[in-house]
Design a protein around this motif. Sequence first.
Motif, PDB file in Angstrom:
ATOM      1  N   CYS A 117      61.518  -8.380 -25.283  1.00 28.61           N
ATOM      2  CA  CYS A 117      61.038  -8.793 -26.600  1.00 28.61           C
ATOM      3  C   CYS A 117      60.609  -7.553 -27.389  1.00 28.61           C
ATOM      4  O   CYS A 117      60.185  -6.566 -26.799  1.00 28.61           O
ATOM      5  CB  CYS A 117      59.816  -9.696 -26.476  1.00 28.61           C
ATOM      6  SG  CYS A 117      60.096 -11.101 -25.413  1.00 28.61           S
TER       7      CYS A 117
ATOM      8  N   LEU B  13      57.945  -7.220 -29.265  1.00 28.26           N
ATOM      9  CA  LEU B  13      56.496  -7.014 -29.356  1.00 28.26           C
ATOM     10  C   LEU B  13      55.797  -7.370 -28.054  1.00 28.26           C
ATOM     11  O   LEU B  13      56.335  -8.131 -27.240  1.00 28.26           O
ATOM     12  CB  LEU B  13      55.892  -7.909 -30.445  1.00 28.26           C
ATOM     13  CG  LEU B  13      56.362  -7.748 -31.874  1.00 28.26           C
ATOM     14  CD1 LEU B  13      55.685  -8.800 -32.731  1.00 28.26           C
ATOM     15  CD2 LEU B  13      56.051  -6.356 -32.385  1.00 28.26           C
TER      16      LEU B  13
ATOM     17  N   GLU C 177      52.208  -8.464 -28.130  1.00 30.35           N
ATOM     18  CA  GLU C 177      51.412  -9.625 -28.499  1.00 30.35           C
ATOM     19  C   GLU C 177      51.990 -10.259 -29.757  1.00 30.35           C
ATOM     20  O   GLU C 177      52.727  -9.613 -30.491  1.00 30.35           O
ATOM     21  CB  GLU C 177      49.970  -9.199 -28.798  1.00 30.35           C
ATOM     22  CG  GLU C 177      49.232  -8.742 -27.572  1.00 30.35           C
ATOM     23  CD  GLU C 177      48.114  -7.787 -27.919  1.00 30.35           C
ATOM     24  OE1 GLU C 177      47.643  -7.817 -29.058  1.00 30.35           O
ATOM     25  OE2 GLU C 177      47.728  -7.011 -27.033  1.00 30.35           O
ATOM     26  N   GLU C 178      51.606 -11.498 -29.978  1.00 35.37           N
ATOM     27  CA  GLU C 178      52.108 -12.155 -31.170  1.00 35.37           C
ATOM     28  C   GLU C 178      51.588 -11.483 -32.422  1.00 35.37           C
ATOM     29  O   GLU C 178      50.431 -11.075 -32.477  1.00 35.37           O
ATOM     30  CB  GLU C 178      51.676 -13.633 -31.161  1.00 35.37           C
ATOM     31  CG  GLU C 178      52.639 -14.459 -30.346  1.00 35.37           C
ATOM     32  CD  GLU C 178      52.322 -15.931 -30.412  1.00 35.37           C
ATOM     33  OE1 GLU C 178      52.530 -16.512 -31.487  1.00 35.37           O
ATOM     34  OE2 GLU C 178      51.873 -16.466 -29.400  1.00 35.37           O
ATOM     35  N   ASP C 179      52.439 -11.319 -33.410  1.00 31.58           N
ATOM     36  CA  ASP C 179      51.977 -10.712 -34.657  1.00 31.58           C
ATOM     37  C   ASP C 179      51.593 -11.826 -35.625  1.00 31.58           C
ATOM     38  O   ASP C 179      51.791 -13.004 -35.357  1.00 31.58           O
ATOM     39  CB  ASP C 179      53.035  -9.786 -35.248  1.00 31.58           C
ATOM     40  CG  ASP C 179      54.290 -10.550 -35.644  1.00 31.58           C
ATOM     41  OD1 ASP C 179      54.458 -11.676 -35.144  1.00 31.58           O
ATOM     42  OD2 ASP C 179      55.075 -10.029 -36.435  1.00 31.58           O
TER      43      ASP C 179
ATOM     44  N   SER D  73      57.230 -12.213 -28.904  1.00 36.59           N
ATOM     45  CA  SER D  73      56.451 -11.247 -28.149  1.00 36.59           C
ATOM     46  C   SER D  73      56.520 -11.587 -26.671  1.00 36.59           C
ATOM     47  O   SER D  73      56.835 -12.716 -26.286  1.00 36.59           O
ATOM     48  CB  SER D  73      54.995 -11.274 -28.607  1.00 36.59           C
ATOM     49  OG  SER D  73      54.439 -12.535 -28.311  1.00 36.59           O
TER      50      SER D  73
ATOM     51  N   HIS E 259      54.763  -4.277 -19.835  1.00 39.29           N
ATOM     52  CA  HIS E 259      54.798  -3.580 -21.129  1.00 39.29           C
ATOM     53  C   HIS E 259      53.994  -2.292 -21.096  1.00 39.29           C
ATOM     54  O   HIS E 259      53.241  -2.029 -20.151  1.00 39.29           O
ATOM     55  CB  HIS E 259      54.312  -4.488 -22.248  1.00 39.29           C
ATOM     56  CG  HIS E 259      52.939  -5.039 -22.014  1.00 39.29           C
ATOM     57  ND1 HIS E 259      51.818  -4.271 -22.137  1.00 39.29           N
ATOM     58  CD2 HIS E 259      52.524  -6.271 -21.645  1.00 39.29           C
ATOM     59  CE1 HIS E 259      50.767  -5.022 -21.859  1.00 39.29           C
ATOM     60  NE2 HIS E 259      51.162  -6.235 -21.554  1.00 39.29           N
TER      61      HIS E 259
ATOM     62  N   THR F  43      58.824  -5.386 -22.653  1.00 34.44           N
ATOM     63  CA  THR F  43      59.201  -4.691 -23.883  1.00 34.44           C
ATOM     64  C   THR F  43      60.269  -3.674 -23.496  1.00 34.44           C
ATOM     65  O   THR F  43      60.766  -3.703 -22.372  1.00 34.44           O
ATOM     66  CB  THR F  43      57.999  -3.934 -24.473  1.00 34.44           C
ATOM     67  OG1 THR F  43      57.465  -3.105 -23.447  1.00 34.44           O
ATOM     68  CG2 THR F  43      56.954  -4.885 -24.986  1.00 34.44           C
TER      69      THR F  43
END
Length: 677
Positions: A470, A472, A474-476, A483, A505, A531
């Motif tokens: 993914c 990211l 963490e979620e943005d 994420s 990550h 990531t």
Amino acid sequence: MDIYSEIKNLKGVGPKLEEKLNKCGVFTLLDLLLYFPRDYEFVDGNPEISDISEELKQIISCKVVSFDRDIRTKNGKKLTSINLKYSDTKVMAKWFNQPYIKNNFKIGESYNLMGKYKKVASHLEVINPTIVFRDASDNEILPVYPLKGDITSSVISKLVNSILCSIVVSENLPQYLLEKYNLISLDEAIRNIHFPSTKEKLKDAITRLKFQELFTYSVKLMMLKNHLKKGNCGIKFTMSPELGDLKKALPYELTSAQSRVVREILLDQKSSIPMNRLVQGDVGSGKTVVAFISIFNVYKNGYQAAMMAPTEILASQHYAEAKKLLEGFDIDIELLTGSTPNKEKIRIKEKISSGLPIVVIGTHAIIQEDVNFTNLGLVVTDEQHRFGVEQRSKLINKGKEPDVLVMTATPIPRTLALYLYSDLDVSIIDELPPGRKKIETLFFQENSRQQVYNLALGEIEKGRQVYIVCPLIEEDEDGKLNSVDKIYNELAEGAFKNYNIEKLHGKMAPKDKEYIINRFKEGHLEAIISTTVIEVGVNVPNASVMIIENCERFGLSQLHQLRGRVGRGQYQSYCLLVGNAKNNVTKKRMMIMTESNDGFYIAEQDLKLRGSGEMFGLRQSGDSGLILSDIIEDINILKCASEEAKRILNSSDTKNIKLISEISKNLSRSSKYICFN
Ligand code: ADP
Ligand code: MG
């Protein structure tokens, strides 16, 4: 005024301002002159619609016609639109999540709106413009500086102006070059990049300074190369009689491409000219073993060898692999990374400074100041695109004149390599080990994700393992990108709930990362959600599925690298690209990925679509010193600059010799590639 004098000597710069400027990397007057704007605001009184540029901010005086009702976008943002008019042209202004903005406008009134205007069909569109209270009737170009902290562009402008009022920047390119390429003087260029009087002047200034950067860049690379070639002071290694035994002991036969490259390296090792070689090979072509053979020979000659990898995961993997392959040949191998315990570090460093032969595998930690190789014969850097020219020369300075081998899986088209790595000789491994199956690459739109998981689960049932990457961790806020956290949570509860899955990550402690990777390697985990930390080099032959979320966010070469994590064993492997291919460029990019497995072809396409700055991380790292130039976009300037640099370096004209000595003196003094005399 001396342009090398400290910034605090400038009138108006007190201790507080000095500190702020230092934070921006400005220490001397010269630094400030070379602190170029990153953008310009064009205050254009009567821009013709045809003159409106999408690239630059402009201020346009618009009259409000009507307000649209706010709407919610798909990703939950509130969109406010106002319809305006600029003479006869319709202008649509849009703001995200600023519903209150409407209160600043009245129907029938005019406002000076600053932003980047885009032509859409017959009208103009501008996103998040700001109202400015400057008179839009002046023609003016205002510099926008890259800023850190609470310093403003106008403060920088004022200081630059006060320097330029009291000095003339002296010319440092020979007159004939200025004439030949129609370049403006350095003084004029510096003035106009900070305070362009017209768009044309700004263009001229940028061209001149790009030429300067690329000329100096070329000179630097060539001097590095000439220095090495002239040196004659490299180490002459002999062929270890044990090389044959090592080859026999390998668990496979080398491909003919590997053998050829090994031969090229061994020839370099025999020569008294220090080796400076780039090995290019597609992912999975087997570069590591080539490096180990080179290291082996150096060690057996009684010298030390260092191998640098860009991540700890990769360094530990190389270490384990080296231990395995070189086992039984009585070789002392150590792993040195940021997370090596202090006591260990001290022990290893002592060993290194004792001068005894040793193989040190590690990360950047190896080039720290306090690591004293006393008998360094070879430096290998893996996945070279992470290391810049500066680091390369730093490493060379570590030993007396050690051989240098750099390995990269980001293939560089030959024409470009010539300029980008003109200080290196190039070897190419253009063959994959036998028995590899072509990785099946498929593209899926976001909404067919279930299909993707079904395919992955089918492979897991067969005993294989899966990577999910993914963009990211963490979620943005706007939830546009997937994420690691989000996908992990979804899968742990859903499709993968019967399997062992883990996250991986860059924010995790190195120990935890290693633990997860090892669990995956040993087959205890069916999938890792990660990531791009797994992008480079990780080798798990049992993994056969690579799922890449928001694939449109990655460069093609990066996707190719990621894809290279599978297809490393005897199993048919899959790369499943999940994303949004709405526009044509994205569609084209994804087609390139699904159709080609050839890293060279992909890199070439990537370069065409994205430019080199992004591809090699040159811009971001700042290592190259190329601030204004992009090697691809400006390839024509680079060609001229490089030719001229070569001509000057090879000439015996005393004037040129003086010029070159000036440049080399200033190279060490100036952090950037624009030098002054
Ligand atoms: P890369 O060039 O991407 O760094 P590696 O060196 O990691 O590739 O090699 C990829 C895999 O191929 C490893 O598992 C390695 O053991 C294997 N390998 C390397 N050379 C050969 C060969 N000649 N025959 C078979 N397998 C090989
Ligand atoms: Mg590798």
